[in-house]
Write a protein that holds these residues in place. Structure first.
Motif, PDB file in Angstrom:
ATOM      1  N   SER A   1      43.694  50.477  48.107  1.00 27.09           N
ATOM      2  CA  SER A   1      42.359  50.425  48.225  1.00 27.09           C
ATOM      3  C   SER A   1      42.005  52.032  48.520  1.00 27.09           C
ATOM      4  CB  SER A   1      41.935  49.840  49.385  1.00 27.09           C
ATOM      5  OG  SER A   1      40.416  50.031  49.377  1.00 27.09           O
ATOM      6  N   PRO A   2      41.191  52.572  47.601  1.00 24.24           N
ATOM      7  CA  PRO A   2      40.740  54.050  48.168  1.00 24.24           C
ATOM      8  C   PRO A   2      40.184  54.260  49.600  1.00 24.24           C
ATOM      9  CG  PRO A   2      39.934  53.495  45.966  1.00 24.24           C
ATOM     10  CD  PRO A   2      40.303  52.083  46.486  1.00 24.24           C
ATOM     11  N   ALA A   3      39.555  52.838  50.080  1.00 24.30           N
ATOM     12  CA  ALA A   3      38.996  53.007  51.336  1.00 24.30           C
ATOM     13  C   ALA A   3      40.104  52.952  52.483  1.00 24.30           C
ATOM     14  CB  ALA A   3      37.893  51.889  51.402  1.00 24.30           C
ATOM     15  N   GLU A   4      41.199  52.933  52.317  1.00 23.41           N
ATOM     16  CA  GLU A   4      42.105  52.953  53.534  1.00 23.41           C
ATOM     17  C   GLU A   4      42.126  54.257  54.299  1.00 23.41           C
ATOM     18  OE1 GLU A   4      44.752  51.212  56.283  1.00 23.41           O
ATOM     19  OE2 GLU A   4      43.614  50.075  54.794  1.00 23.41           O
ATOM     20  N   GLN A   5      42.067  54.222  55.697  1.00 24.84           N
ATOM     21  CA  GLN A   5      41.986  55.211  56.355  1.00 24.84           C
ATOM     22  C   GLN A   5      43.471  55.533  57.053  1.00 24.84           C
ATOM     23  OE1 GLN A   5      39.121  55.027  59.551  1.00 24.84           O
ATOM     24  NE2 GLN A   5      37.482  55.598  58.001  1.00 24.84           N
ATOM     25  N   VAL A   6      43.770  56.927  57.216  1.00 26.82           N
ATOM     26  CA  VAL A   6      44.923  57.299  57.453  1.00 26.82           C
ATOM     27  C   VAL A   6      44.716  58.166  58.831  1.00 26.82           C
ATOM     28  CG1 VAL A   6      47.041  58.383  57.274  1.00 26.82           C
ATOM     29  CG2 VAL A   6      46.100  57.253  55.410  1.00 26.82           C
ATOM     30  N   ASP A   7      45.577  58.006  59.943  1.00 26.57           N
ATOM     31  CA  ASP A   7      45.545  58.886  61.085  1.00 26.57           C
ATOM     32  C   ASP A   7      45.271  60.274  60.555  1.00 26.57           C
ATOM     33  OD1 ASP A   7      45.991  60.325  63.359  1.00 26.57           O
ATOM     34  OD2 ASP A   7      47.099  58.769  64.323  1.00 26.57           O
ATOM     35  N   THR A   8      44.233  60.946  61.172  1.00 30.61           N
ATOM     36  CA  THR A   8      43.803  62.526  60.948  1.00 30.61           C
ATOM     37  C   THR A   8      44.654  63.042  61.408  1.00 30.61           C
ATOM     38  OG1 THR A   8      42.599  62.339  63.155  1.00 30.61           O
ATOM     39  CG2 THR A   8      41.257  61.662  61.271  1.00 30.61           C
ATOM     40  N   THR A   9      45.956  62.901  62.295  1.00 26.01           N
ATOM     41  CA  THR A   9      46.926  64.056  62.353  1.00 26.01           C
ATOM     42  C   THR A   9      47.847  63.836  61.294  1.00 26.01           C
ATOM     43  OG1 THR A   9      48.231  62.113  63.384  1.00 26.01           O
ATOM     44  CG2 THR A   9      46.896  63.355  64.810  1.00 26.01           C
ATOM     45  N   TYR A  10      47.545  63.220  60.005  1.00 21.38           N
ATOM     46  CA  TYR A  10      48.412  63.148  58.783  1.00 21.38           C
ATOM     47  C   TYR A  10      47.675  63.879  57.684  1.00 21.38           C
ATOM     48  CZ  TYR A  10      52.030  60.568  60.990  1.00 21.38           C
ATOM     49  OH  TYR A  10      52.867  59.816  62.019  1.00 21.38           O
ATOM     50  N   VAL A  11      48.008  64.515  56.904  1.00 23.82           N
ATOM     51  CA  VAL A  11      47.610  64.922  55.652  1.00 23.82           C
ATOM     52  C   VAL A  11      48.318  64.629  54.305  1.00 23.82           C
ATOM     53  CG1 VAL A  11      46.463  66.889  56.902  1.00 23.82           C
ATOM     54  CG2 VAL A  11      48.591  67.264  55.797  1.00 23.82           C
ATOM     55  N   PRO A  12      47.608  64.327  53.283  1.00 25.92           N
ATOM     56  CA  PRO A  12      48.137  63.802  52.125  1.00 25.92           C
ATOM     57  C   PRO A  12      48.915  65.174  51.740  1.00 25.92           C
ATOM     58  CG  PRO A  12      45.956  64.400  51.576  1.00 25.92           C
ATOM     59  CD  PRO A  12      45.827  64.442  53.118  1.00 25.92           C
ATOM     60  N   LEU A  13      50.002  64.709  50.838  1.00 31.97           N
ATOM     61  CA  LEU A  13      50.915  65.563  49.974  1.00 31.97           C
ATOM     62  C   LEU A  13      49.970  66.146  49.032  1.00 31.97           C
ATOM     63  CD1 LEU A  13      54.253  63.723  50.188  1.00 31.97           C
ATOM     64  CD2 LEU A  13      53.317  65.649  51.505  1.00 31.97           C
ATOM     65  N   TRP A  14      50.604  67.212  48.271  1.00 30.59           N
ATOM     66  CA  TRP A  14      49.813  67.771  47.161  1.00 30.59           C
ATOM     67  C   TRP A  14      49.602  67.128  46.059  1.00 30.59           C
ATOM     68  CZ3 TRP A  14      51.565  68.407  42.442  1.00 30.59           C
ATOM     69  CH2 TRP A  14      53.034  68.338  42.321  1.00 30.59           C
ATOM     70  N   TRP A  15      50.313  66.084  45.863  1.00 30.27           N
ATOM     71  CA  TRP A  15      50.408  65.102  44.421  1.00 30.27           C
ATOM     72  C   TRP A  15      49.804  63.825  44.908  1.00 30.27           C
ATOM     73  CZ3 TRP A  15      53.087  60.833  45.778  1.00 30.27           C
ATOM     74  CH2 TRP A  15      54.197  60.965  46.991  1.00 30.27           C
ATOM     75  N   GLN A  16      49.579  63.604  46.196  1.00 31.62           N
ATOM     76  CA  GLN A  16      48.802  62.293  46.710  1.00 31.62           C
ATOM     77  C   GLN A  16      47.432  61.898  45.834  1.00 31.62           C
ATOM     78  OE1 GLN A  16      45.917  61.732  48.548  1.00 31.62           O
ATOM     79  NE2 GLN A  16      46.438  59.443  48.965  1.00 31.62           N
ATOM     80  N   PRO A  17      46.277  62.885  45.792  1.00 31.24           N
ATOM     81  CA  PRO A  17      45.330  62.633  45.019  1.00 31.24           C
ATOM     82  C   PRO A  17      45.516  62.513  43.519  1.00 31.24           C
ATOM     83  CG  PRO A  17      45.445  65.036  45.658  1.00 31.24           C
ATOM     84  CD  PRO A  17      46.508  64.225  46.256  1.00 31.24           C
ATOM     85  N   LEU A  18      46.412  63.284  43.038  1.00 27.26           N
ATOM     86  CA  LEU A  18      46.852  63.186  41.589  1.00 27.26           C
ATOM     87  C   LEU A  18      47.190  61.482  41.369  1.00 27.26           C
ATOM     88  CD1 LEU A  18      48.759  66.166  40.622  1.00 27.26           C
ATOM     89  CD2 LEU A  18      46.286  65.843  40.555  1.00 27.26           C
ATOM     90  N   VAL A  19      47.976  61.071  42.182  1.00 27.80           N
ATOM     91  CA  VAL A  19      48.620  59.573  42.014  1.00 27.80           C
ATOM     92  C   VAL A  19      47.517  58.561  42.195  1.00 27.80           C
ATOM     93  CG1 VAL A  19      50.199  57.856  42.890  1.00 27.80           C
ATOM     94  CG2 VAL A  19      50.865  59.988  42.711  1.00 27.80           C
ATOM     95  N   MET A  20      46.602  58.766  43.124  1.00 27.60           N
ATOM     96  CA  MET A  20      45.380  58.039  43.591  1.00 27.60           C
ATOM     97  C   MET A  20      44.450  57.931  42.352  1.00 27.60           C
ATOM     98  SD  MET A  20      45.460  56.203  46.175  1.00 27.60           S
ATOM     99  CE  MET A  20      43.997  55.495  46.278  1.00 27.60           C
ATOM    100  N   SER A  21      44.187  59.196  41.840  1.00 30.96           N
ATOM    101  CA  SER A  21      43.281  59.182  40.507  1.00 30.96           C
ATOM    102  C   SER A  21      43.899  58.720  39.394  1.00 30.96           C
ATOM    103  CB  SER A  21      42.920  60.974  40.320  1.00 30.96           C
ATOM    104  OG  SER A  21      42.456  61.581  41.466  1.00 30.96           O
ATOM    105  N   ALA A  22      45.195  58.576  39.034  1.00 27.76           N
ATOM    106  CA  ALA A  22      45.615  58.063  38.060  1.00 27.76           C
ATOM    107  C   ALA A  22      45.450  56.503  38.136  1.00 27.76           C
ATOM    108  CB  ALA A  22      47.255  58.361  37.992  1.00 27.76           C
ATOM    109  N   TRP A  23      45.837  55.902  39.417  1.00 31.19           N
ATOM    110  CA  TRP A  23      45.614  54.498  39.853  1.00 31.19           C
ATOM    111  C   TRP A  23      44.116  54.109  39.438  1.00 31.19           C
ATOM    112  CZ3 TRP A  23      46.550  50.052  40.258  1.00 31.19           C
ATOM    113  CH2 TRP A  23      45.974  49.047  40.959  1.00 31.19           C
ATOM    114  N   THR A  24      43.139  54.609  40.067  1.00 30.11           N
ATOM    115  CA  THR A  24      41.802  54.327  39.834  1.00 30.11           C
ATOM    116  C   THR A  24      41.397  54.730  38.600  1.00 30.11           C
ATOM    117  OG1 THR A  24      40.736  56.322  40.742  1.00 30.11           O
ATOM    118  CG2 THR A  24      41.239  54.263  42.312  1.00 30.11           C
ATOM    119  N   GLY A  25      41.500  55.819  38.170  1.00 31.19           N
ATOM    120  CA  GLY A  25      40.896  56.378  36.827  1.00 31.19           C
ATOM    121  C   GLY A  25      41.773  55.644  35.730  1.00 31.19           C
TER     122      GLY A  25
END
Length: 447
Positions: free
Chosen positions: A202-226
């Motif tokens: 789910s794109p709504a899932e929150q992660v602890d703010t002390t963690y940041v996504p890896l550079w390719w994470q938005p590409l994978v999430m975009s491939a999933w929803t898109g």
């Protein structure tokens, strides 16, 4: 009869193509459902963020994380409902036959119909993003906003708008739009209750703010929803529906990777070890992490009364240290500095409660186990400790369960010490500290 040939400027004007002021995209972009949808997206997101401003204003990660949840759980159902209503418009108006006579193919006609609405949904989100980031800027002293959050949000909003449009074309019932919005809200929020890594789908899932996504994470999430949205779009609009297999395969691969890696798509950002300290001729010495240096005046002001009362006693000048730094012999741990809870916009929300929590960390409190004391000694020991706490860090509150009389007002507890002369009170407090350090109930002074 002679005619005068037109001049060069006139010839150029005659040859130039006239601007298409009646293009379908321009008409849909400037009027109708699309601009109202964009304005509604902005209003809904800003209203949701404003209602919880104390939780995010001061942290880039908190701001973008909460905006992501609002964009998915509120903006998503709104976008899918608007797309569905737009998709079923021709059936409701009875213009399906007229639309079929257009020279463009179905893919082009579908894109022209959904593009203005999608553009306004994105504009609505971007306006809300700019506003909340501008509101965070004066108070966020750590990190920076991340593009990855915006990329995944924008891709999701485009995707769900397109899915809603296709659903409206296939099921042009008037109640399809609200029912689809409810289903989208439930479907996007339900994964949060799952215990497995499937919740990250789910794109709504929150992660602890002390963690940041890896550079390719938005590409994978975009491939999933898109990918899912592109497959639905091609199944409806493409001449060869087999082309939908490609984006569907991409979405399945991306979803499998998300479920398999789970939190591995984020990396932990440790708290910097550099400390900033604030002190002066009067008042306590406070040390915090360097990004929290803006909090030093507020913390020193909150602890000013505690520091002044400790000066009456034969205690060392304590240094108050935040977070997980190693404590020295005269250091006292500060309560956790949590923006949005006890710290809002660089101010301590409840200075009295903050001072009380800090006083409880003093080295002569909580050192003795009551298991070695008799019930009467434990009761007296607890009562004296509550009395000293009420004197050192006063707060007009009710302390539930304070022995021996149940609920007792804080002002009543500190009254005996407040009635003493300064010299007598200092002597009594010194004897109490000595008894508390030695854990000897016989040395406890009478009150």
């Amino acid at each position: 009869m002679t005619t005068t040939a037109p001049g060069r400027p006139a010839l150029r004007a005659l040859k130039a193509p006239l601007p298409d002021r009646h293009s379908p995209f321009r008409s849909e972009f400037l009027r109708g459902l699309a601009p109202w949808t964009g304005a509604t997206v902005t209003a809904v997101l800003l209203a949701a963020m404003l209602s919880k401003s104390v939780q995010w204003q001061g942290s880039w990660g908190g701001t973008q994380s909460l905006l992501k949840s609002a964009a998915v759980l509120l903006g998503g159902p709104l976008a899918v409902a608007a797309g569905c209503w737009q998709g079923g418009r021709e059936r409701r108006r009875g213009t399906v036959g007229l639309l079929a006579t257009a020279s463009r193919g179905r893919p082009a006609k579908t894109l022209v119909a959904v593009a203005p609405l999608t553009a306004w949904v994105l504009i609505g989100y971007l306006v809300a993003l700019v506003v909340v980031l501008a509101a965070t800027l004066p108070y966020a002293h750590r990190g920076r906003p991340l593009v990855s959050y915006a990329v995944t949000d924008l891709t999701f909003l485009v995707s769900i708008t397109a899915v809603g449009f296709v659903a409206g074309r296939l099921v042009p019932w008037r109640l399809t739009a609200p029912l689809l919005a409810v289903c989208a809200y439930l479907g996007l929020g339900f994964p949060a209750y799952l215990g497995s890594d499937l919740r990250l789908l789910s794109p709504a899932e929150q992660v602890d703010t002390t963690y940041v996504p890896l550079w390719w994470q938005p590409l994978v999430m975009s491939a999933w929803t898109g990918g899912l949205a592109a497959a639905a779009f091609l199944v409806y609009a493409a001449r060869r529906r087999a082309f939908a297999v490609l984006p569907l395969a991409m979405a399945v691969a991306a979803g499998t990777l998300i479920a398999d890696l789970g939190p591995g798509m984020w990396r932990h950002v440790p708290t910097p070890g550099v400390r900033a300290c604030g002190s002066g001729e009067t008042g306590p010495t406070v040390c915090v992490d360097d990004p929290d240096r803006e909090l030093l005046p507020a913390i020193r002001a909150a602890l000013g009364g505690l520091h002044d009362r400790l000066q009456e006693m034969s205690t060392p000048p304590y240094t108050y240290v935040a977070n997980n730094a190693e404590l020295g012999p005269i250091d006292v741990r500060l309560p956790s500095l949590s923006r949005g809870w006890n710290v809002v916009r660089d101010e301590v929300v409840d200075p009295a409660a903050f001072a009380r929590e800090t006083a409880q960390m003093l080295p002569f409190f909580g050192r003795c186990s009551t298991e070695k004391l008799t019930p009467a000694e434990a009761e007296r020991f607890s009562k004296l400790q509550q009395t000293v706490l009420a004197w050192l860090a006063p707060a007009d509150t009710v302390l539930p369960g304070t022995p021996p009389h149940g609920s007792v007002r804080d002002t009543d507890l500190r009254a005996p010490l407040a009635a003493m002369a300064p010299a007598a009170r200092a002597s009594w407090l010194d004897r109490y500290v000595a008894a508390a350090r030695s854990c000897d109930p016989k040395k406890m002074p009478k009150l």
